[in-house]
Design a protein around this motif. Sequence first.
Motif, PDB file in Angstrom:
ATOM      1  N   THR A  90      30.210  35.724  43.739  1.00 30.95           N
ATOM      2  CA  THR A  90      31.374  35.895  42.871  1.00 30.95           C
ATOM      3  C   THR A  90      31.569  37.355  42.512  1.00 30.95           C
ATOM      4  N   LEU A  91      30.493  38.025  42.141  1.00 29.31           N
ATOM      5  CA  LEU A  91      30.614  39.430  41.763  1.00 29.31           C
ATOM      6  C   LEU A  91      31.110  40.275  42.936  1.00 29.31           C
ATOM      7  N   LEU A  92      30.554  40.058  44.117  1.00 28.85           N
ATOM      8  CA  LEU A  92      31.015  40.803  45.287  1.00 28.85           C
ATOM      9  C   LEU A  92      32.499  40.521  45.564  1.00 28.85           C
ATOM     10  N   LEU A  93      32.895  39.263  45.487  1.00 30.14           N
ATOM     11  CA  LEU A  93      34.304  38.896  45.710  1.00 30.14           C
ATOM     12  C   LEU A  93      35.218  39.565  44.690  1.00 30.14           C
ATOM     13  N   PHE A  94      34.837  39.447  43.430  1.00 27.59           N
ATOM     14  CA  PHE A  94      35.694  39.955  42.355  1.00 27.59           C
ATOM     15  C   PHE A  94      35.858  41.469  42.448  1.00 27.59           C
ATOM     16  N   LEU A  95      34.757  42.176  42.610  1.00 30.61           N
ATOM     17  CA  LEU A  95      34.830  43.636  42.692  1.00 30.61           C
ATOM     18  C   LEU A  95      35.605  44.076  43.918  1.00 30.61           C
ATOM     19  N   ASN A  96      35.382  43.391  45.023  1.00 33.34           N
ATOM     20  CA  ASN A  96      36.069  43.717  46.267  1.00 33.34           C
ATOM     21  C   ASN A  96      37.579  43.550  46.108  1.00 33.34           C
ATOM     22  N   HIS A  97      37.972  42.487  45.461  1.00 37.16           N
ATOM     23  CA  HIS A  97      39.397  42.194  45.315  1.00 37.16           C
ATOM     24  C   HIS A  97      40.050  43.014  44.198  1.00 37.16           C
ATOM     25  N   LEU A  98      39.298  43.336  43.163  1.00 32.33           N
ATOM     26  CA  LEU A  98      39.860  44.037  42.014  1.00 32.33           C
ATOM     27  C   LEU A  98      40.485  45.366  42.423  1.00 32.33           C
ATOM     28  N   SER A 141      45.132  42.826  34.173  1.00 32.77           N
ATOM     29  CA  SER A 141      45.638  43.341  32.894  1.00 32.77           C
ATOM     30  C   SER A 141      44.476  43.577  31.921  1.00 32.77           C
ATOM     31  N   LYS A 142      43.375  42.893  32.155  1.00 29.00           N
ATOM     32  CA  LYS A 142      42.194  43.038  31.289  1.00 29.00           C
ATOM     33  C   LYS A 142      41.172  44.007  31.867  1.00 29.00           C
ATOM     34  N   LEU A 143      41.064  44.028  33.174  1.00 28.09           N
ATOM     35  CA  LEU A 143      40.184  44.960  33.888  1.00 28.09           C
ATOM     36  C   LEU A 143      40.990  45.517  35.053  1.00 28.09           C
ATOM     37  N   SER A 144      41.562  46.687  34.876  1.00 26.19           N
ATOM     38  CA  SER A 144      42.490  47.211  35.878  1.00 26.19           C
ATOM     39  C   SER A 144      41.798  47.745  37.130  1.00 26.19           C
ATOM     40  N   SER A 145      40.506  48.052  37.027  1.00 31.05           N
ATOM     41  CA  SER A 145      39.774  48.569  38.181  1.00 31.05           C
ATOM     42  C   SER A 145      38.279  48.351  37.959  1.00 31.05           C
ATOM     43  N   VAL A 146      37.516  48.574  39.005  1.00 38.13           N
ATOM     44  CA  VAL A 146      36.058  48.460  38.897  1.00 38.13           C
ATOM     45  C   VAL A 146      35.539  49.421  37.827  1.00 38.13           C
ATOM     46  N   GLN A 147      36.129  50.598  37.731  1.00 37.48           N
ATOM     47  CA  GLN A 147      35.686  51.576  36.743  1.00 37.48           C
ATOM     48  C   GLN A 147      35.922  51.116  35.306  1.00 37.48           C
ATOM     49  N   GLY A 148      36.806  50.145  35.116  1.00 39.17           N
ATOM     50  CA  GLY A 148      37.075  49.626  33.782  1.00 39.17           C
ATOM     51  C   GLY A 148      36.022  48.658  33.272  1.00 39.17           C
ATOM     52  N   ILE A 149      35.133  48.234  34.151  1.00 34.47           N
ATOM     53  CA  ILE A 149      34.080  47.294  33.756  1.00 34.47           C
ATOM     54  C   ILE A 149      32.925  48.072  33.141  1.00 34.47           C
ATOM     55  N   ALA A 204      36.509  43.398  25.387  1.00 36.64           N
ATOM     56  CA  ALA A 204      37.148  44.374  26.272  1.00 36.64           C
ATOM     57  C   ALA A 204      36.089  45.087  27.109  1.00 36.64           C
ATOM     58  N   GLY A 205      36.388  45.276  28.385  1.00 30.72           N
ATOM     59  CA  GLY A 205      35.473  45.961  29.288  1.00 30.72           C
ATOM     60  C   GLY A 205      34.368  45.083  29.845  1.00 30.72           C
ATOM     61  N   SER A 206      34.391  43.800  29.498  1.00 27.56           N
ATOM     62  CA  SER A 206      33.340  42.878  29.933  1.00 27.56           C
ATOM     63  C   SER A 206      33.820  41.946  31.028  1.00 27.56           C
ATOM     64  N   LEU A 207      32.895  41.608  31.914  1.00 29.42           N
ATOM     65  CA  LEU A 207      33.110  40.608  32.948  1.00 29.42           C
ATOM     66  C   LEU A 207      32.007  39.573  32.791  1.00 29.42           C
ATOM     67  N   LEU A 208      32.386  38.330  32.499  1.00 31.84           N
ATOM     68  CA  LEU A 208      31.434  37.230  32.384  1.00 31.84           C
ATOM     69  C   LEU A 208      31.517  36.407  33.655  1.00 31.84           C
ATOM     70  N   ASP A 225      48.275  35.081  42.711  1.00 26.97           N
ATOM     71  CA  ASP A 225      48.738  36.385  42.225  1.00 26.97           C
ATOM     72  C   ASP A 225      48.868  36.410  40.707  1.00 26.97           C
ATOM     73  N   ARG A 226      49.306  35.306  40.130  1.00 29.76           N
ATOM     74  CA  ARG A 226      49.440  35.228  38.668  1.00 29.76           C
ATOM     75  C   ARG A 226      48.085  35.423  38.000  1.00 29.76           C
ATOM     76  N   GLN A 227      47.064  34.721  38.521  1.00 27.99           N
ATOM     77  CA  GLN A 227      45.729  34.841  37.931  1.00 27.99           C
ATOM     78  C   GLN A 227      45.181  36.256  38.076  1.00 27.99           C
ATOM     79  N   TRP A 228      45.366  36.844  39.274  1.00 24.63           N
ATOM     80  CA  TRP A 228      44.895  38.218  39.478  1.00 24.63           C
ATOM     81  C   TRP A 228      45.628  39.192  38.574  1.00 24.63           C
ATOM     82  N   SER A 229      46.891  38.942  38.306  1.00 22.79           N
ATOM     83  CA  SER A 229      47.647  39.796  37.399  1.00 22.79           C
ATOM     84  C   SER A 229      47.041  39.745  35.998  1.00 22.79           C
TER      85      SER A 229
END
Length: 188
Positions: free
Chosen positions: A98-106, A75-83, A24-28, A67-71
């Motif tokens: 990847t990190l820039l994309l993921f954080l930007n989209h999250l 559900s595991k990391l609801s926002s950047v602050q959750g990481i 929980a709270g991790s991004l690999l 959208d399904r994947q992002w959902s």
Amino acid sequence: MFAFNNAWPLFTFEFNPSQRDAPAGSLLIGLGDGNDTESHKGVALNNKGYRAGHYNSVSELVANADDRQWSIWRSKLSSVQGIQRIVIEDFSLDTCFTLLLFLNHLDAAGSLSLSAHPWLEYVTAWESGIYLDGDDTTRSAACLLSALAHSSLCEQSMDDTVVVRHNMLACLRLLSDMMIANPDPTAG
């Protein structure tokens, strides 16, 4: 959209190429098994493995997530602050993008449609072994980022999260600056 600034969140970065589970709270990034398994409490972004699909880079996986994947990821990391911690396998162009994309989209309100973005195409080509601009390494975004990423590896401990954070932030800053300066990475 991809701007890096000095107010970058205080993530803990870890270099651990053997990490398989995402607590929980991790991004690999580039690690773990699958992208939608319930066994992970955090998020494991990986384009390799039987659950990953047919993507040639982790960046391509994130950019094309539906959208399904992002959902599931939200559900595991609801926002950047959750990481709380980001675990990387390397300091590669693909890892950074990847990190820039993921954080930007999250935290984005809508969908981030980048399936035809020049930087995504460039990163995926590089990750696939296609060097679009390798004939002049002094003008190649991928070569310059790789040189920066590896410049301090032999002198510092990758077990030290402060060192890993410093190296990762330097790579993210360079990539962000290159993307802002040149929307088409093949233009040099």
